[in-house]
Design a protein around this motif. Structure first.
Motif, PDB file in Angstrom:
ATOM      1  N   ILE A  70       0.818  -1.215   0.000  1.00 53.03           N
ATOM      2  CA  ILE A  70       0.000   0.000   0.000  1.00 53.03           C
ATOM      3  C   ILE A  70       0.853   1.267   0.000  1.00 53.03           C
ATOM      4  O   ILE A  70       0.560   2.220  -0.730  1.00 53.03           O
ATOM      5  CB  ILE A  70      -0.995  -0.051   1.195  1.00 53.03           C
ATOM      6  CG1 ILE A  70      -2.027   1.055   1.118  1.00 53.03           C
ATOM      7  CG2 ILE A  70      -0.279  -0.044   2.537  1.00 53.03           C
ATOM      8  CD1 ILE A  70      -3.215   0.848   2.064  1.00 53.03           C
ATOM      9  N   ASN A  73       2.759   1.645  -3.422  1.00 52.86           N
ATOM     10  CA  ASN A  73       1.806   2.077  -4.453  1.00 52.86           C
ATOM     11  C   ASN A  73       1.506   3.575  -4.342  1.00 52.86           C
ATOM     12  O   ASN A  73       1.393   4.279  -5.342  1.00 52.86           O
ATOM     13  CB  ASN A  73       0.483   1.318  -4.298  1.00 52.86           C
ATOM     14  CG  ASN A  73       0.421   0.055  -5.135  1.00 52.86           C
ATOM     15  OD1 ASN A  73      -0.111   0.062  -6.229  1.00 52.86           O
ATOM     16  ND2 ASN A  73       0.998  -1.022  -4.620  1.00 52.86           N
ATOM     17  N   SER A 108      -5.238  -7.695 -10.776  1.00 48.20           N
ATOM     18  CA  SER A 108      -5.222  -7.680  -9.310  1.00 48.20           C
ATOM     19  C   SER A 108      -6.623  -7.357  -8.809  1.00 48.20           C
ATOM     20  O   SER A 108      -7.403  -6.688  -9.506  1.00 48.20           O
ATOM     21  CB  SER A 108      -4.246  -6.604  -8.836  1.00 48.20           C
ATOM     22  OG  SER A 108      -4.482  -6.302  -7.488  1.00 48.20           O
ATOM     23  N   SER A 179       6.935  -3.716   0.884  1.00 43.50           N
ATOM     24  CA  SER A 179       6.303  -5.018   0.664  1.00 43.50           C
ATOM     25  C   SER A 179       4.809  -4.980   0.996  1.00 43.50           C
ATOM     26  O   SER A 179       4.293  -3.995   1.523  1.00 43.50           O
ATOM     27  CB  SER A 179       6.986  -6.073   1.528  1.00 43.50           C
ATOM     28  OG  SER A 179       6.694  -5.813   2.879  1.00 43.50           O
ATOM     29  N   VAL A 181       1.484  -6.687   3.154  1.00 48.47           N
ATOM     30  CA  VAL A 181       1.348  -6.870   4.605  1.00 48.47           C
ATOM     31  C   VAL A 181       1.879  -8.219   5.101  1.00 48.47           C
ATOM     32  O   VAL A 181       2.559  -8.270   6.132  1.00 48.47           O
ATOM     33  CB  VAL A 181      -0.121  -6.642   5.064  1.00 48.47           C
ATOM     34  CG1 VAL A 181      -1.103  -7.608   4.428  1.00 48.47           C
ATOM     35  CG2 VAL A 181      -0.223  -6.715   6.569  1.00 48.47           C
ATOM     36  N   ARG A 188       8.654  -8.494  10.532  1.00 49.56           N
ATOM     37  CA  ARG A 188       8.625  -7.669  11.747  1.00 49.56           C
ATOM     38  C   ARG A 188       8.495  -8.524  13.009  1.00 49.56           C
ATOM     39  O   ARG A 188       9.170  -8.287  14.004  1.00 49.56           O
ATOM     40  CB  ARG A 188       7.475  -6.659  11.642  1.00 49.56           C
ATOM     41  CG  ARG A 188       7.762  -5.393  12.431  1.00 49.56           C
ATOM     42  CD  ARG A 188       6.773  -4.296  12.117  1.00 49.56           C
ATOM     43  NE  ARG A 188       6.835  -3.912  10.723  1.00 49.56           N
ATOM     44  CZ  ARG A 188       5.783  -3.460  10.016  1.00 49.56           C
ATOM     45  NH1 ARG A 188       4.592  -3.363  10.588  1.00 49.56           N
ATOM     46  NH2 ARG A 188       5.912  -3.112   8.765  1.00 49.56           N
ATOM     47  N   ARG A 210      -8.722  -8.739   4.374  1.00 50.45           N
ATOM     48  CA  ARG A 210      -8.035  -9.159   3.153  1.00 50.45           C
ATOM     49  C   ARG A 210      -8.113 -10.674   3.011  1.00 50.45           C
ATOM     50  O   ARG A 210      -8.215 -11.423   3.994  1.00 50.45           O
ATOM     51  CB  ARG A 210      -6.547  -8.763   3.185  1.00 50.45           C
ATOM     52  CG  ARG A 210      -6.260  -7.267   3.116  1.00 50.45           C
ATOM     53  CD  ARG A 210      -6.598  -6.669   1.772  1.00 50.45           C
ATOM     54  NE  ARG A 210      -6.236  -5.250   1.705  1.00 50.45           N
ATOM     55  CZ  ARG A 210      -7.038  -4.249   2.090  1.00 50.45           C
ATOM     56  NH1 ARG A 210      -8.245  -4.511   2.567  1.00 50.45           N
ATOM     57  NH2 ARG A 210      -6.640  -2.987   1.982  1.00 50.45           N
ATOM     58  N   PRO A 269      -2.046   4.335   6.113  1.00 48.55           N
ATOM     59  CA  PRO A 269      -3.365   4.123   5.481  1.00 48.55           C
ATOM     60  C   PRO A 269      -3.906   2.704   5.669  1.00 48.55           C
ATOM     61  O   PRO A 269      -3.137   1.741   5.711  1.00 48.55           O
ATOM     62  CB  PRO A 269      -3.081   4.391   4.000  1.00 48.55           C
ATOM     63  CG  PRO A 269      -1.615   4.158   3.826  1.00 48.55           C
ATOM     64  CD  PRO A 269      -0.955   4.490   5.132  1.00 48.55           C
ATOM     65  N   ASP A 270      -5.215   2.603   5.760  1.00 51.02           N
ATOM     66  CA  ASP A 270      -5.899   1.303   5.812  1.00 51.02           C
ATOM     67  C   ASP A 270      -6.132   0.756   4.400  1.00 51.02           C
ATOM     68  O   ASP A 270      -6.234  -0.446   4.201  1.00 51.02           O
ATOM     69  CB  ASP A 270      -7.284   1.463   6.466  1.00 51.02           C
ATOM     70  CG  ASP A 270      -7.247   1.189   7.961  1.00 51.02           C
ATOM     71  OD1 ASP A 270      -6.239   0.640   8.459  1.00 51.02           O
ATOM     72  OD2 ASP A 270      -8.239   1.537   8.624  1.00 51.02           O
TER      73      ASP A 270
HETATM   74  C1  LIG Z   1      -2.165  -6.873  -3.668  1.00 50.91           C
HETATM   75  C2  LIG Z   1      -2.576  -5.450  -3.462  1.00 50.91           C
HETATM   76  O1  LIG Z   1      -1.705  -4.798  -2.542  1.00 50.91           O
HETATM   77  C3  LIG Z   1      -1.947  -3.418  -2.274  1.00 50.91           C
HETATM   78  O2  LIG Z   1      -3.117  -3.228  -1.550  1.00 50.91           O
HETATM   79  P1  LIG Z   1      -3.428  -3.744  -0.102  1.00 50.91           P
HETATM   80  O3  LIG Z   1      -4.299  -4.921  -0.148  1.00 50.91           O
HETATM   81  O4  LIG Z   1      -3.947  -2.603   0.692  1.00 50.91           O
HETATM   82  O5  LIG Z   1      -2.009  -4.264   0.356  1.00 50.91           O
HETATM   83  P2  LIG Z   1      -1.028  -4.331   1.576  1.00 50.91           P
HETATM   84  O6  LIG Z   1      -0.642  -5.743   1.664  1.00 50.91           O
HETATM   85  O7  LIG Z   1       0.089  -3.363   1.434  1.00 50.91           O
HETATM   86  O8  LIG Z   1      -1.858  -3.863   2.877  1.00 50.91           O
HETATM   87  C4  LIG Z   1      -2.978  -4.553   3.356  1.00 50.91           C
HETATM   88  C5  LIG Z   1      -3.440  -3.979   4.672  1.00 50.91           C
HETATM   89  O9  LIG Z   1      -2.467  -4.315   5.658  1.00 50.91           O
HETATM   90  C6  LIG Z   1      -2.147  -3.161   6.446  1.00 50.91           C
HETATM   91  N1  LIG Z   1      -0.807  -3.313   7.013  1.00 50.91           N
HETATM   92  C7  LIG Z   1      -0.541  -3.443   8.330  1.00 50.91           C
HETATM   93  N2  LIG Z   1       0.780  -3.489   8.544  1.00 50.91           N
HETATM   94  C8  LIG Z   1       1.363  -3.438   7.307  1.00 50.91           C
HETATM   95  C9  LIG Z   1       2.717  -3.470   6.885  1.00 50.91           C
HETATM   96  O10 LIG Z   1       3.653  -3.528   7.673  1.00 50.91           O
HETATM   97  N3  LIG Z   1       2.933  -3.419   5.543  1.00 50.91           N
HETATM   98  C10 LIG Z   1       1.911  -3.342   4.631  1.00 50.91           C
HETATM   99  N4  LIG Z   1       2.212  -3.308   3.313  1.00 50.91           N
HETATM  100  N5  LIG Z   1       0.605  -3.278   5.025  1.00 50.91           N
HETATM  101  C11 LIG Z   1       0.352  -3.329   6.347  1.00 50.91           C
HETATM  102  C12 LIG Z   1      -2.316  -2.028   5.454  1.00 50.91           C
HETATM  103  O11 LIG Z   1      -2.465  -0.784   6.136  1.00 50.91           O
HETATM  104  C13 LIG Z   1      -3.578  -2.448   4.712  1.00 50.91           C
HETATM  105  O12 LIG Z   1      -4.722  -2.122   5.462  1.00 50.91           O
HETATM  106  C14 LIG Z   1      -2.214  -2.588  -3.482  1.00 50.91           C
HETATM  107  O13 LIG Z   1      -1.537  -1.377  -3.303  1.00 50.91           O
HETATM  108  C15 LIG Z   1      -2.064  -3.313  -4.740  1.00 50.91           C
HETATM  109  O14 LIG Z   1      -0.703  -3.402  -5.036  1.00 50.91           O
HETATM  110  C16 LIG Z   1      -2.620  -4.690  -4.732  1.00 50.91           C
HETATM  111  O15 LIG Z   1      -3.101  -5.163  -5.724  1.00 50.91           O
END
Ligand SMILES: C[C@H]1O[C@H](OP(=O)(O)OP(=O)(O)OC[C@H]2O[C@@H](n3cnc4c(=O)[nH]c(N)nc43)[C@H](O)[C@@H]2O)[C@@H](O)[C@@H](O)C1=O
Ligand SMILES: NC(=O)C1=CN([C@@H]2O[C@H](COP(=O)(O)OP(=O)(O)OC[C@H]3O[C@@H](n4cnc5c(N)ncnc54)[C@H](OP(=O)(O)O)[C@@H]3O)[C@@H](O)[C@H]2O)C=CC1
Length: 308
Positions: A70, A73, A108, A179, A181, A188, A210, A269-270
């Motif tokens: 997130i 992106n 995606s 990366s 989540v 972490r 998710r 961000p969420d």
């Molecule tokens: C596959 C998909 O991946 C991206 O979307 P996303 O689903 O939002 O992906 P995410 O894995 O980064 O986060 C999922 C949730 O998890 C929370 N969260 C907590 N702690 C961490 C953390 O430490 N890292 C990350 N990245 N997120 C975290 C984070 O705040 C969010 O609420 C798209 O930009 C797009 O590229 C796409 O298609």
């Protein structure tokens, strides 16, 4: 696909590309053509034209893209739009010019409107406003779907578009900021356990939900659809099950054996509140996932440990 066919896996070193390669090797395919981004920059129209004219692949799996979580992106908005449009325009167009028999394009779940009804059906595409944090990436992916459909309609190309849910697995990206989540939390919690840190901070509120699919399951689905599916539009690939980020964090914490506290950094961000895939179309075609989330997290954690 014929067993001796020449198969180009774009992005074969990545998490998805390497899983597709493993699956095809296991199925008896041997004739692969691959390039790293150092030797073939897929954003470069001329390089891609020369490559396709020389190699003339029969089948193409498009697993090369600018990918990230997130914050990546939201930070590298121009790169997520430009790189992905360039890569897919070049690969799809040259596939057409060089007689590729079939191509699989990976989109995606973020192509769906932010507030779409759940679960997400394929026909919700372009029915509402996108999530702001990944709008550039989603716009590129939507253009890829429409490009496959346009080349099918005008030129008769057999190009299919699959929409995976959030993925994880072997060869994932464990970058602390960029990366997704699931790998971010594996890293972490592992580091907090090793260093004896009393608490771990999770981004956002923990309430977004998710869905997660192991990359080897995704690869199996891609292979299955290359063999059994020849339609325009899009098809979701997922498990049809989701959980909150807080529940995911608890599961990863337990798998790793960390005993400290979990905090939430609500300045991060969420993103989309929920993006649960409707997988009824995929199931009706005859494919279902095999690796559940607790097992997949164990496998991913072992892969992470083997690379420390
Ligand atoms: C596959 C998909 O991946 C991206 O979307 P996303 O689903 O939002 O992906 P995410 O894995 O980064 O986060 C999922 C949730 O998890 C929370 N969260 C907590 N702690 C961490 C953390 O430490 N890292 C990350 N990245 N997120 C975290 C984070 O705040 C969010 O609420 C798209 O930009 C797009 O590229 C796409 O298609
Ligand atoms: N990870 C996820 O959660 C999800 C991923 N997807 C999609 O799946 C596909 C694969 O993603 P994933 O495996 O996770 O990503 P990775 O980052 O693991 O792999 C991406 C690959 O793309 C290649 N690549 C990137 N830019 C270029 C370029 N300019 N020229 C040539 N090659 C390039 C890289 O090649 P090299 O290693 O040689 O540099 C890399 O191997 C993407 O289309 C992505 O959008 C869809 C939904 C969820």
């Amino acid at each position: 696909m014929e067993k001796e066919a020449k198969i180009y896996i774009a992005g074969h070193r990545g998490m998805v590309g390497s899983a597709i390669h493993r699956k095809l090797v296991a199925e008896g395919f041997t004739n692969f053509v691959t390039r790293t981004s150092d030797t073939l920059d897929l954003r470069d129209q001329k390089q891609v034209a020369v490559f396709f004219a020389q190699e003339k692949p029969d089948y193409v799996f498009m697993a090369a893209a600018k990918v990230g979580g997130i914050v990546a992106n939201n930070t590298y908005r121009a790169e997520f739009l430009y790189d992905n449009l360039q890569i897919q325009n070049n690969v799809i167009h040259q596939s057409h010019l060089n007689g590729v028999k079939k191509l699989l394009f990976l989109g995606s779940s973020c192509i769906y409107p932010k507030m779409a009804p759940q679960p997400l059906k394929e026909d919700y595409l372009l029915t509402g406003t996108l999530e702001e944090t990944n709008e550039p990436y989603a716009i590129a992916k939507i253009a890829g779907i429409k490009m496959c459909d346009a080349y099918r309609a005008q030129y008769g190309c057999n190009y299919i578009s699959v929409m995976p849910t959030n993925l994880y697995g072997y060869n994932d990206n464990y970058h602390p900021q960029n990366s997704h989540v699931l790998p971010a939390l594996i890293r972490r919690f592992h580091e907090a356990k090793v260093n004896g840190t009393p608490s771990v901070t999770i981004w956002g509120t923990g309430s977004p939900k998710r869905e997660f699919l192991f990359a080897d399951d995704l690869a199996a689905a891609c292979y299955y659809l290359m063999e059994n599916y020849d339609e325009p539009n899009l098809i979701n690939i997922g498990t049809g099950e989701d959980l909150s980020i807080k529940e995911l964090a608890e599961l990863i914490k337990k798998t790793i054996g960390y005993e400290g506290e979990i905090n939430f950094d609500t300045s991060k961000p969420d993103g989309t509140p929920r993006k649960l895939m409707d997988v009824s179309k995929l199931h009706s075609k005859g494919w279902k996932h095999t690796i559940d989330l607790p097992e997949g997290i164990q496998l991913a954690y072992q892969d992470f440990l083997s690379k420390q």
